[in-house]
Design an enzyme around this catalytic site. Structure first.
Site, PDB file in Angstrom:
ATOM      1  N   TYR A  49     -15.095 -21.721 -91.327  1.00  9.96           N
ATOM      2  CA  TYR A  49     -16.324 -20.988 -91.683  1.00  9.96           C
ATOM      3  C   TYR A  49     -15.986 -19.539 -92.040  1.00  9.96           C
ATOM      4  CZ  TYR A  49     -21.189 -19.338 -91.017  1.00  9.96           C
ATOM      5  OH  TYR A  49     -22.452 -18.786 -91.183  1.00  9.96           O
TER       6      TYR A  49
HETATM    7  P1  NAP Z   1     -29.998 -23.844 -91.702  1.00  6.86           P
HETATM    8  O1  NAP Z   1     -31.397 -23.633 -91.258  1.00  6.86           O
HETATM    9  O2  NAP Z   1     -29.186 -24.894 -91.063  1.00  6.86           O
HETATM   10  O3  NAP Z   1     -30.020 -24.083 -93.287  1.00  6.86           O
HETATM   11  C1  NAP Z   1     -28.872 -24.423 -94.005  1.00  6.86           C
HETATM   12  C2  NAP Z   1     -29.328 -24.766 -95.417  1.00  6.86           C
HETATM   13  O4  NAP Z   1     -28.177 -25.052 -96.229  1.00  6.86           O
HETATM   14  C3  NAP Z   1     -30.228 -25.981 -95.452  1.00  6.86           C
HETATM   15  O5  NAP Z   1     -31.280 -25.760 -96.357  1.00  6.86           O
HETATM   16  C4  NAP Z   1     -29.307 -27.088 -95.970  1.00  6.86           C
HETATM   17  O6  NAP Z   1     -30.053 -28.020 -96.705  1.00  6.86           O
HETATM   18  C5  NAP Z   1     -28.379 -26.298 -96.886  1.00  6.86           C
HETATM   19  N1  NAP Z   1     -27.097 -26.959 -97.083  1.00  6.86           N
HETATM   20  C6  NAP Z   1     -26.082 -27.123 -96.181  1.00  6.86           C
HETATM   21  N2  NAP Z   1     -25.073 -27.781 -96.732  1.00  6.86           N
HETATM   22  C7  NAP Z   1     -25.436 -28.062 -98.011  1.00  6.86           C
HETATM   23  C8  NAP Z   1     -24.821 -28.726 -99.094  1.00  6.86           C
HETATM   24  N3  NAP Z   1     -23.584 -29.248 -98.994  1.00  6.86           N
HETATM   25  N4  NAP Z   1     -25.494 -28.815-100.273  1.00  6.86           N
HETATM   26  C9  NAP Z   1     -26.742 -28.307-100.404  1.00  6.86           C
HETATM   27  N5  NAP Z   1     -27.374 -27.647 -99.408  1.00  6.86           N
HETATM   28  C10 NAP Z   1     -26.732 -27.539 -98.232  1.00  6.86           C
HETATM   29  O7  NAP Z   1     -29.158 -22.512 -91.549  1.00  6.86           O
HETATM   30  P2  NAP Z   1     -29.439 -20.967 -91.898  1.00  6.86           P
HETATM   31  O8  NAP Z   1     -29.135 -20.224 -90.669  1.00  6.86           O
HETATM   32  O9  NAP Z   1     -30.723 -20.772 -92.579  1.00  6.86           O
HETATM   33  O10 NAP Z   1     -28.221 -20.717 -92.896  1.00  6.86           O
HETATM   34  C11 NAP Z   1     -28.396 -20.130 -94.193  1.00  6.86           C
HETATM   35  C12 NAP Z   1     -27.134 -19.344 -94.530  1.00  6.86           C
HETATM   36  O11 NAP Z   1     -27.020 -18.253 -93.627  1.00  6.86           O
HETATM   37  C13 NAP Z   1     -25.838 -20.142 -94.403  1.00  6.86           C
HETATM   38  O12 NAP Z   1     -25.006 -19.852 -95.498  1.00  6.86           O
HETATM   39  C14 NAP Z   1     -25.241 -19.626 -93.116  1.00  6.86           C
HETATM   40  O13 NAP Z   1     -23.843 -19.751 -93.102  1.00  6.86           O
HETATM   41  C15 NAP Z   1     -25.708 -18.193 -93.132  1.00  6.86           C
HETATM   42  N6  NAP Z   1     -25.715 -17.520 -91.836  1.00  6.86           N
HETATM   43  C16 NAP Z   1     -26.437 -18.038 -90.796  1.00  6.86           C
HETATM   44  C17 NAP Z   1     -26.423 -17.381 -89.579  1.00  6.86           C
HETATM   45  C18 NAP Z   1     -27.192 -17.886 -88.364  1.00  6.86           C
HETATM   46  O14 NAP Z   1     -26.932 -17.430 -87.243  1.00  6.86           O
HETATM   47  N7  NAP Z   1     -28.145 -18.783 -88.542  1.00  6.86           N
HETATM   48  C19 NAP Z   1     -25.680 -16.196 -89.417  1.00  6.86           C
HETATM   49  C20 NAP Z   1     -24.968 -15.701 -90.499  1.00  6.86           C
HETATM   50  C21 NAP Z   1     -25.003 -16.376 -91.708  1.00  6.86           C
HETATM   51  P3  NAP Z   1     -29.971 -29.618 -96.511  1.00  6.86           P
HETATM   52  O15 NAP Z   1     -29.727 -29.887 -95.060  1.00  6.86           O
HETATM   53  O16 NAP Z   1     -31.306 -30.096 -97.007  1.00  6.86           O
HETATM   54  O17 NAP Z   1     -28.853 -30.022 -97.404  1.00  6.86           O
END
Ligand code: NAP
Length: 254
Positions: free
Chosen positions: A157
């Site tokens: 990651y």
């Molecule tokens: P989340 O609620 O789990 O959402 C992840 C999203 O990514 C979902 O809409 C999922 O859609 C999509 N996704 C994952 N793999 C995919 C693939 N192979 N193709 C197409 N879509 C895909 O998580 P989130 O926290 O909102 O994450 C959003 C971003 O923020 C990510 O890049 C994550 O790394 C980043 N981030 C999160 C955090 C945290 O603490 N939550 C912190 C720093 C950065 P489907 O399941 O429908 O495919």
């Protein structure tokens, strides 16, 4: 006047968490949206919510690690709305956490394919479409992990997300003169399904909250607002940056 005023945007990872809340926010700010995620039913729910509030959005379900999906998102923006101004490339996966010697090659590849190669595929279709409009704004969701914090278990990651910062800088340098801005957005821990999966026990939740100066996780809305800033003309002189919206993880030692 609204912040996005008829601009046309792609949002990936729009079926959940940060991407979903950002899509709803961008729609309220009068952008026309093409939404991506793998789960059609979850995207349909977001579209229904946006259209019920008077917004404009269509969904294209697919996997961001598939180049044809990246192309289809841009083609849909052009066919349905007339072009592309903004791309919030936000979809991501943590992969299965393990110390580096124990990371499976499968997890390594899947995480890099989704988080980094997917961003490359997105950019290579989005940039020509933005050039045709005289400019645009690309935003890549990175993270504090691998930028300011070495978080055990997150080798794939961290590597993929740090790679996004490099990709962002190169795109910003290559296309700044043509009106394209590219920025990475680095959230801290955020209360989404992904954030809750990492903080999956009360002890882990307390540990992760404690990493932040604000001693809590972000609400997805707080990260979406930073994305809106980078998407909009309010950030017209901001490019090539790694914008921390991390609740102070980077400066906390207590
Ligand atoms: P989340 O609620 O789990 O959402 C992840 C999203 O990514 C979902 O809409 C999922 O859609 C999509 N996704 C994952 N793999 C995919 C693939 N192979 N193709 C197409 N879509 C895909 O998580 P989130 O926290 O909102 O994450 C959003 C971003 O923020 C990510 O890049 C994550 O790394 C980043 N981030 C999160 C955090 C945290 O603490 N939550 C912190 C720093 C950065 P489907 O399941 O429908 O495919």
């Amino acid at each position: 006047m609204t912040t996005l005023n008829n601009k046309i945007a792609i949002v990936t990872g729009a079926s959940s968490g940060i991407g979903r809340v950002a899509a709803e926010l961008f729609a309220r700010e009068d952008a026309a949206l093409v939404l991506s995620g793998r789960r059609q039913a979850a995207l349909d729910e977001v579209i229904a919510h946006i259209t019920a509030a008077g917004g404009r959005a269509v969904a294209v379900a697919g996997d961001v690690s598939d180049d044809a999906h990246a192309r289809a998102l841009v083609e849909t923006a052009i066919d349905r709305f007339g072009g592309l101004d903004i791309a919030f490339n936000n979809a991501g996966t943590t992969g299965i956490a393990a110390p580096v010697p124990d990371l499976s090659v499968e997890t390594w590849r899947e995480t890099l394919d989704t988080n980094l190669t997917g961003a490359f595929f997105a950019a290579r279709h989005q940039i020509p479409a933005m050039l045709a409009r005289g400019g645009g704004s690309l935003i890549f969701t990175s993270t504090f992990v691998g930028h300011t914090v070495g978080f055990p278990g997150m080798g794939a990651y961290a590597a993929s997300k740090a790679g996004l910062v490099g990709l962002t800088q190169v795109i910003a340098a290559e296309f700044g003169a043509k009106g394209i801005r590219a920025n990475a957005l680095l959230p801290g821990g955020t209360d989404t399904p992904m954030g809750r999966a990492v903080s999956n026990t009360p002890e882990m939740r307390a540990f992760v909250e404690g990493l932040h100066a604000l001693k809590r996780l972000a609400e997805p809305r707080e990260i979406a607002q930073a994305a809106l800033f980078l998407a909009s003309d309010a950030s017209s002189f901001v490019t090539g940056t790694a914008l921390l919206a991390d609740g102070g993880v980077s400066i906390t030692r207590t």
